[in-house]
Design a protein around this motif. Structure first.
Motif, PDB file in Angstrom:
ATOM      1  N   LYS A  20       8.341  17.128  -2.296  1.00  0.00           N
ATOM      2  CA  LYS A  20       8.670  17.064  -0.822  1.00  0.00           C
ATOM      3  C   LYS A  20       8.037  15.888  -0.208  1.00  0.00           C
ATOM      4  CE  LYS A  20       8.049  19.662   3.293  1.00  0.00           C
ATOM      5  NZ  LYS A  20       7.552  20.970   3.685  1.00  0.00           N
ATOM      6  N   SER A  21       6.651  15.777  -0.241  1.00  0.00           N
ATOM      7  CA  SER A  21       5.765  14.872   0.255  1.00  0.00           C
ATOM      8  C   SER A  21       6.521  13.531  -0.179  1.00  0.00           C
ATOM      9  CB  SER A  21       4.284  14.895  -0.190  1.00  0.00           C
ATOM     10  OG  SER A  21       3.979  16.176   0.331  1.00  0.00           O
ATOM     11  N   HIS A  22       6.854  13.175  -1.338  1.00  0.00           N
ATOM     12  CA  HIS A  22       7.008  11.778  -2.030  1.00  0.00           C
ATOM     13  C   HIS A  22       8.655  11.298  -1.220  1.00  0.00           C
ATOM     14  CE1 HIS A  22       9.711   9.403  -4.608  1.00  0.00           C
ATOM     15  NE2 HIS A  22       8.622   8.611  -4.775  1.00  0.00           N
ATOM     16  N   SER A  23       9.560  12.590  -1.012  1.00  0.00           N
ATOM     17  CA  SER A  23      10.761  12.144  -0.537  1.00  0.00           C
ATOM     18  C   SER A  23      10.520  12.049   1.029  1.00  0.00           C
ATOM     19  CB  SER A  23      11.905  13.549  -0.818  1.00  0.00           C
ATOM     20  OG  SER A  23      11.925  13.542  -1.889  1.00  0.00           O
ATOM     21  N   ASN A  24       9.780  12.707   1.639  1.00  0.00           N
ATOM     22  CA  ASN A  24       9.663  12.551   3.282  1.00  0.00           C
ATOM     23  C   ASN A  24       8.941  11.414   3.619  1.00  0.00           C
ATOM     24  OD1 ASN A  24      11.030  14.936   3.721  1.00  0.00           O
ATOM     25  ND2 ASN A  24       9.354  16.142   3.680  1.00  0.00           N
ATOM     26  N   THR A  69       5.425  25.203  -8.174  1.00  0.00           N
ATOM     27  CA  THR A  69       5.019  25.030  -6.708  1.00  0.00           C
ATOM     28  C   THR A  69       4.404  23.563  -6.360  1.00  0.00           C
ATOM     29  OG1 THR A  69       4.913  27.361  -6.374  1.00  0.00           O
ATOM     30  CG2 THR A  69       4.045  25.898  -4.574  1.00  0.00           C
ATOM     31  N   ALA A  70       3.521  23.260  -7.159  1.00  0.00           N
ATOM     32  CA  ALA A  70       2.865  21.978  -6.909  1.00  0.00           C
ATOM     33  C   ALA A  70       3.819  20.936  -7.123  1.00  0.00           C
ATOM     34  CB  ALA A  70       1.726  21.725  -8.093  1.00  0.00           C
ATOM     35  N   PHE A  71       4.779  20.902  -8.187  1.00  0.00           N
ATOM     36  CA  PHE A  71       5.732  19.847  -8.339  1.00  0.00           C
ATOM     37  C   PHE A  71       6.531  19.934  -7.127  1.00  0.00           C
ATOM     38  CE2 PHE A  71      10.259  18.876  -9.213  1.00  0.00           C
ATOM     39  CZ  PHE A  71      10.198  17.548  -9.863  1.00  0.00           C
ATOM     40  N   ASP A  72       7.249  20.817  -6.442  1.00  0.00           N
ATOM     41  CA  ASP A  72       8.127  21.085  -5.348  1.00  0.00           C
ATOM     42  C   ASP A  72       7.206  20.339  -3.995  1.00  0.00           C
ATOM     43  OD1 ASP A  72       9.962  22.102  -6.692  1.00  0.00           O
ATOM     44  OD2 ASP A  72       9.545  24.099  -6.168  1.00  0.00           O
ATOM     45  N   ARG A  85      11.322   8.638   3.020  1.00  0.00           N
ATOM     46  CA  ARG A  85      12.240   8.677   4.079  1.00  0.00           C
ATOM     47  C   ARG A  85      11.705   8.051   5.407  1.00  0.00           C
ATOM     48  NH1 ARG A  85      13.085  13.582   3.752  1.00  0.00           N
ATOM     49  NH2 ARG A  85      15.323  13.474   2.705  1.00  0.00           N
ATOM     50  N   LEU A  86      10.500   8.162   5.506  1.00  0.00           N
ATOM     51  CA  LEU A  86       9.600   7.622   6.744  1.00  0.00           C
ATOM     52  C   LEU A  86       9.580   5.983   6.801  1.00  0.00           C
ATOM     53  CD1 LEU A  86       7.866   8.443   9.496  1.00  0.00           C
ATOM     54  CD2 LEU A  86       6.177   8.619   7.846  1.00  0.00           C
ATOM     55  N   TRP A  87       9.219   5.801   5.575  1.00  0.00           N
ATOM     56  CA  TRP A  87       8.945   4.311   5.370  1.00  0.00           C
ATOM     57  C   TRP A  87      10.042   3.377   4.970  1.00  0.00           C
ATOM     58  CZ3 TRP A  87       4.023   5.788   1.834  1.00  0.00           C
ATOM     59  CH2 TRP A  87       3.056   6.159   2.657  1.00  0.00           C
ATOM     60  N   GLU A  90       0.915  -1.178   0.054  1.00  0.00           N
ATOM     61  CA  GLU A  90       0.050  -0.138   0.038  1.00  0.00           C
ATOM     62  C   GLU A  90       0.858   1.226   0.009  1.00  0.00           C
ATOM     63  OE1 GLU A  90      -0.290  -2.418   1.949  1.00  0.00           O
ATOM     64  OE2 GLU A  90      -2.275  -3.242   1.887  1.00  0.00           O
ATOM     65  N   LYS A  91       1.953   1.186   0.514  1.00  0.00           N
ATOM     66  CA  LYS A  91       2.922   2.605   0.693  1.00  0.00           C
ATOM     67  C   LYS A  91       3.564   2.539  -0.658  1.00  0.00           C
ATOM     68  CE  LYS A  91       3.015   2.301   5.814  1.00  0.00           C
ATOM     69  NZ  LYS A  91       4.503   1.824   6.960  1.00  0.00           N
ATOM     70  N   ARG A  92       3.948   1.373  -0.973  1.00  0.00           N
ATOM     71  CA  ARG A  92       4.707   1.575  -2.453  1.00  0.00           C
ATOM     72  C   ARG A  92       3.777   2.221  -3.510  1.00  0.00           C
ATOM     73  NH1 ARG A  92       6.578  -3.542  -1.179  1.00  0.00           N
ATOM     74  NH2 ARG A  92       5.084  -4.608  -2.641  1.00  0.00           N
ATOM     75  N   GLU A  93       2.291   1.806  -3.520  1.00  0.00           N
ATOM     76  CA  GLU A  93       1.620   2.361  -4.369  1.00  0.00           C
ATOM     77  C   GLU A  93       1.262   3.901  -3.847  1.00  0.00           C
ATOM     78  OE1 GLU A  93      -3.113   1.478  -5.897  1.00  0.00           O
ATOM     79  OE2 GLU A  93      -2.257   0.285  -4.322  1.00  0.00           O
ATOM     80  N   ILE A  94       1.347   4.351  -2.907  1.00  0.00           N
ATOM     81  CA  ILE A  94       1.184   5.760  -2.520  1.00  0.00           C
ATOM     82  C   ILE A  94       2.321   6.393  -3.172  1.00  0.00           C
ATOM     83  CG2 ILE A  94       1.319   7.689  -0.903  1.00  0.00           C
ATOM     84  CD1 ILE A  94      -0.282   5.460   0.761  1.00  0.00           C
ATOM     85  N   LEU A  95       3.570   5.948  -2.953  1.00  0.00           N
ATOM     86  CA  LEU A  95       4.685   6.514  -3.555  1.00  0.00           C
ATOM     87  C   LEU A  95       5.035   6.578  -4.916  1.00  0.00           C
ATOM     88  CD1 LEU A  95       7.236   4.956  -0.982  1.00  0.00           C
ATOM     89  CD2 LEU A  95       6.831   7.341  -1.089  1.00  0.00           C
ATOM     90  N   ASN A  96       4.293   5.424  -5.608  1.00  0.00           N
ATOM     91  CA  ASN A  96       4.244   5.433  -7.055  1.00  0.00           C
ATOM     92  C   ASN A  96       3.520   6.330  -7.536  1.00  0.00           C
ATOM     93  OD1 ASN A  96       5.150   4.105  -9.704  1.00  0.00           O
ATOM     94  ND2 ASN A  96       3.027   3.551  -9.702  1.00  0.00           N
ATOM     95  N   ASP A  97       2.183   6.504  -6.892  1.00  0.00           N
ATOM     96  CA  ASP A  97       1.064   7.613  -7.476  1.00  0.00           C
ATOM     97  C   ASP A  97       1.790   9.230  -7.228  1.00  0.00           C
ATOM     98  OD1 ASP A  97      -0.762   5.622  -7.848  1.00  0.00           O
ATOM     99  OD2 ASP A  97      -1.961   6.114  -6.267  1.00  0.00           O
TER     100      ASP A  97
END
Length: 223
Positions: free
Chosen positions: A211-215, A204-207, A218-220, A181-188
């Motif tokens: 940021k959310s993807h990287s963090n 700004t939307a890309f950044d 990093r968390l998972w 499930e987490k891999r799917e979120i990251l892929n999306d």
């Protein structure tokens, strides 16, 4: 999440791989199956000189990991050597789950499985890769050179091949991100930021998505 990768191999590379496979021999696949799968594994597995096996596995691994979708679909941490199988004469592989722990030289957890199709679908009858997810069945019979990546936790089978020959290369991976499930979120998130970059450029939307993807990674991620 089941993902199909297009154009992993060219026609020339497919021809080279199948020529190399003809230099070895295919033996009963049940010889390498776990005790629970031996009764349903009716395909054949390729054997050759160790140097030739390693050369072919490394070549196909290199092609697979260089595919633009591979990294963000798998977040691969460990990758097993390829196994090459052949099904013919009503051979296939009945319902089974891939072993949770695999490996000889090193032990790894199988989070993802991947099959690279080496035969065109019109070269054999049957041979569909079928997944059982809840009450639903999903069937795939891909073109040569395509690959399919799926969670190793999924109950699946290969239907008997009644005519012709079906060849595939199969590999298993341990992911830095254990949860499907987490891999799917990251892929999306990765797909969304790539879409923004291609249509709007870096904004700004890309950044914010990056940021959310990287963090989240990093968390998972389990290192």
């Amino acid at each position: 999440m089941i993902t199909i990768l297009e154009n992993v191999l060219s026609k020339e590379e497919l021809a080279e791989i199948n020529t190399t496979l003809n230099r070895g021999q295919f033996h009963a696949g049940a010889e390498t199956a776990g005790w629970a799968a031996q009764s349903v594994k009716k395909n054949k597995q390729w054997y050759a000189e160790p140097e030739l096996e390693a050369e072919l596995s490394n070549m196909l691994t290199t092609k697979l990991v260089s595919h633009p979708q591979f990294a963000t679909t798998t977040y691969a941490k460990k990758i097993a050597p390829f196994l090459f199988s052949e099904s013919r004469d009503s051979g296939g592989y009945g319902d089974h789950i891939d072993d949770a722990l695999m490996g000889a030289d090193f032990i790894f957890r199988s989070d993802l499985s991947c099959s690279v199709f080496l035969s065109e679908p019109d070269q054999y009858c049957g041979g569909e890769l079928v997944f059982s997810i809840g009450a639903e069945k999903f069937s795939y019979k891909l073109k040569a050179g395509q690959a399919i990546i799926y969670p190793s936790t999924t109950l699946h089978r290969v239907e008997p091949v009644t005519e012709g020959v079906r060849r595939v290369g199969v590999i298993w991976l341990e992911s830095y991100v254990r949860s499907a499930e987490k891999r799917e979120i990251l892929n999306d998130l990765d797909l969304a930021r790539r879409d923004i970059m291609s249509t709007q450029g870096k904004n700004t939307a890309f950044d914010q998505i990056s940021k959310s993807h990287s963090n989240l990674l990093r968390l998972w991620a389990e290192t």
